[in-house]
Design an enzyme around this catalytic site. Structure first.
Site, PDB file in Angstrom:
ATOM      1  N   GLU A  20      82.449  93.888  26.070  1.00 59.27           N
ATOM      2  CA  GLU A  20      83.896  93.703  26.127  1.00 59.27           C
ATOM      3  C   GLU A  20      84.191  92.243  26.437  1.00 59.27           C
ATOM      4  OE1 GLU A  20      86.659  97.112  27.585  1.00 59.27           O
ATOM      5  OE2 GLU A  20      84.922  97.101  28.939  1.00 59.27           O
ATOM      6  N   GLU A  79      81.208 106.730  29.389  1.00 59.01           N
ATOM      7  CA  GLU A  79      81.539 105.616  28.494  1.00 59.01           C
ATOM      8  C   GLU A  79      80.575 104.473  28.739  1.00 59.01           C
ATOM      9  OE1 GLU A  79      85.655 104.319  28.476  1.00 59.01           O
ATOM     10  OE2 GLU A  79      85.049 102.242  28.178  1.00 59.01           O
TER      11      GLU A  79
END
Length: 269
Positions: free
Chosen positions: A152, A147
């Site tokens: 974020e 990932e």
């Protein structure tokens, strides 16, 4: 004599500075634009470029939203922007709705520069993300697939932007994820460019072309459990509500709706 000496020294300093700048900047190799969405056609997102991840099962993070498909209230193109909107409204087992767009099975890439110009939502409980998963997740498990979190942001820690790599050996469940962060003073007030530059042996995270974190195969190891990046990945854009990280300090129920706004997505190789 003194003036000549000073002039020589000045020239030497300027030369060394120029050499240092050239080395430090490490300009990327020239790349070609291979895929993009400029979001210039109003309406639902282009189904030739995006599809939806749908559900309300918490997505492994105890998230509070239900992701819906083909619903302009949650994902639409307007005024040249992709808007992903989280709303406080009940749907089945959840009290919030939102959208999660993916390119899986449509467009996937191995190596290159992936960049997204976006404005992030503010507010406690918001958790927007621009990220990628290994395409082999269809027949393996997370995090063995790998990932890449290009961006974020959690609303309770406004303007602190994170970039991360999760692998089987290095991931947030074990507390061993490889992460960097950068304070972007205007992250929720203006647009910024979030990017990764990805090669066979290195992953660089950048904001407005400022590199703030890097990981290398040499440092992590070459096993699939350490460096699963030698395969295609697909892109994900979403706005979650609450969850294990986004909801660490609760969710402000008075702020909704909230929007993740994206000006463009561009992929270079």
């Amino acid at each position: 004599m003194s003036q000549v000496f000073l002039t020589a020294v000045l020239h030497a300093v300027l030369f060394l500075n120029c050499q240092s700048s050239t080395v430090d900047s490490n300009p990327p190799a020239k790349r070609k634009l291979v895929w993009a969405d400029e979001f210039d056609k109003p309406g639902l997102p282009d189904t030739k470029k995006w599809k939806y991840d749908v559900g309300g099962h918490g997505f492994g993070n105890n998230e509070l939203q239900y992701y819906l498909a083909s619903r302009p209230e949650n994902a639409r193109v307007e005024n040249g922007l992709l808007v992903i909107e989280a709303r406080k409204e009940k749907h089945e087992n959840r009290e919030y709705t939102s959208a999660k767009l993916i390119t899986k099975g449509i467009a996937e890439w191995k190596y290159g520069r992936i960049e997204v110009r976006a404005k992030l939502p503010s507010g406690r409980g918001t958790w927007p993300a621009i990220w990628m998963l290994g395409s082999n997740i269809s027949h393996t498990r997370w995090p063995l697939c790998g990932e890449i979190d290009i961006m974020e942001h959690v609303g309770f820690d406004e303007n602190v932007v994170h970039g991360s790599l999760h692998t089987d050996d290095y991931n947030h469940v074990k507390g061993t994820q490889k992460s960097g962060r950068l304070t972007v003073p205007n992250a929720t007030a203006d647009f910024n460019v979030y990017a990764v530059e990805w090669t066979a042996d290195r992953l660089d995270f950048l904001i407005n072309d400022q590199r703030f974190y890097s990981v290398t195969k040499a440092d992590l190891g070459a096993k699939e459990s350490q460096w699963p990046l030698d395969q295609p990945y697909y892109l994900i854009l979403n706005l979650a509500v609450g969850g294990n990280w986004g909801g660490q300090k609760g969710v402000d129920e008075t702020i909704w709706p909230r929007r993740l706004e994206i000006d463009y997505v561009r992929v270079y190789q």
